[in-house]
Design an enzyme around this catalytic site. Structure first.
Site, short mmCIF file in Angstrom:
data_model
loop_
_atom_site.label_atom_id
_atom_site.label_comp_id
_atom_site.label_asym_id
_atom_site.label_seq_id
_atom_site.Cartn_x
_atom_site.Cartn_y
_atom_site.Cartn_z
N ALA A 197 0.84 -1.20 0.00
CA ALA A 197 0.00 0.00 0.00
C ALA A 197 0.87 1.24 0.00
O ALA A 197 1.94 1.27 0.61
CB ALA A 197 -0.93 0.02 1.22
N LYS A 198 0.39 2.29 -0.69
CA LYS A 198 1.11 3.55 -0.73
C LYS A 198 1.32 4.10 0.68
O LYS A 198 2.39 4.58 1.02
CB LYS A 198 0.33 4.58 -1.56
CG LYS A 198 0.10 4.22 -3.01
CD LYS A 198 -0.81 5.25 -3.66
CE LYS A 198 -1.21 4.84 -5.07
NZ LYS A 198 -2.16 5.79 -5.67
N ARG A 199 0.24 4.02 1.49
CA ARG A 199 0.31 4.64 2.81
C ARG A 199 1.32 3.95 3.73
O ARG A 199 1.74 4.53 4.73
CB ARG A 199 -1.07 4.63 3.46
CG ARG A 199 -1.64 3.23 3.71
CD ARG A 199 -3.00 3.29 4.37
NE ARG A 199 -3.58 1.97 4.54
CZ ARG A 199 -4.32 1.36 3.65
NH1 ARG A 199 -4.57 1.94 2.51
NH2 ARG A 199 -4.83 0.16 3.87
#
Length: 285
Positions: A246-248
């Site tokens: 995930a980007k986050r």
């Protein structure tokens, strides 16, 4: 769909750089169409005004080209706002949506138990507000689908997944989902359903994390008299701890891999061969 041209799509949000999970999904959708003489659409889902950035749009195009992928059409959700508004107005006219003034904190506090993959299902707090109560509110509102009322119109619904077979939709488990956000003219559910229909998508190739969301999309297809594509939900790419990329969470981006000397064509070939021992949750065969 016999004789119909196959159309797939890859639809990233320009809120960060693409990572390996995106690469796998894009390659799957691209190759599915190419192997069948079909079309591959790249759709930029850029209606999140607070996080979408032009540099990330440029990064998406750069990363996909680096992998050797080519698209037949490029579309932007930001160019389709009037279409989303018109569809929402149709649902308003039929009394199938209602304004909701609740905050996320209020929803979390009132939910008896967590449901679904995106947090607790909305408990319907604003569903019964009178016209006078609505008129007295001054804060921003989102618009929610009255799911029980919607299902009273559609009846039982099914859809087909390539791996799971025929699915009996259970959209009630998702609650009264948001169709237009307080800060955006459409939610993911409404925009993606309308876009897939408008762009002639016959086969939706996407991660299994969106499997349950398909139940909601099936309801919207029935209410708005839209065609129903075939679905192909694939496993997610995960890290060594079994968590999806995930980007986050700071997943290594394709840009960082490129800067580190990785060759895009070689990486794409490795993903196609199913060589990915660092990502045990994904069967790339």
């Amino acid at each position: 769909m016999s004789g119909e041209t196959v159309v797939t799509r890859f639809a990233p949000s320009p809120t960060g750089r693409l990572h390996l999970g995106h690469a796998v999904s894009a390659i799957r959708a691209h190759d599915f169409a190419r192997e069948r003489g079909g079309r591959f659409v790249l759709r930029i889902e850029d209606i999140d005004g607070t996080r979408s950035r032009p540099e990330f749009v440029a990064g998406i195009l750069e990363d996909l080209a680096w992998l050797g992928l080519r698209w037949d059409a490029l579309a932007f959700q930001s160019e389709r706002l009037a279409t989303y508004e018109a569809a929402l107005d149709r649902l308003k006219a039929r009394g199938l949506v209602y304004p909701c003034f609740c905050t996320r904190a209020e929803i979390a506090a009132s939910a008896s138990a967590p449901q679904g993959d995106v947090g607790p299902a909305y408990p319907g707090t604003c569903r019964g507000l009178s016209a006078a109560e609505i008129a007295s509110r001054t804060g921003a509102c989102c618009w929610r689908l009255d799911m029980p009322k919607a299902l009273a119109e559609t009846g039982a619904l099914t859809w087909h997944d390539a791996a799971a077979g025929w699915i009996v939709a259970d959209p009630l488990a998702q609650g009264d989902v948001v169709l237009a956000r307080k800060d955006a003219p459409a939610s993911y559910h409404l925009a993606v359903t309308l876009d897939d229909a408008a762009q002639g998508v016959t086969d939706v190739v996407r991660g299994v994390d969106l499997f349950a969301a398909t139940d909601v999309h099936r309801v919207l297809q029935a209410l708005l008299e839209l065609p129903v594509p075939s679905y192909h939900h694939h496993p997610l790419v995960v890290d060594a701890a079994g968590r999806r990329l995930a980007k986050r969470d700071g997943a290594l981006s394709l840009a960082e891999m490129r800067a580190g000397g990785e060759d895009g064509a070689t990486l794409a070939a490795r993903l196609r061969r199913g060589i990915g021992s660092r990502f045990p949750g994904e069967d790339l065969s």
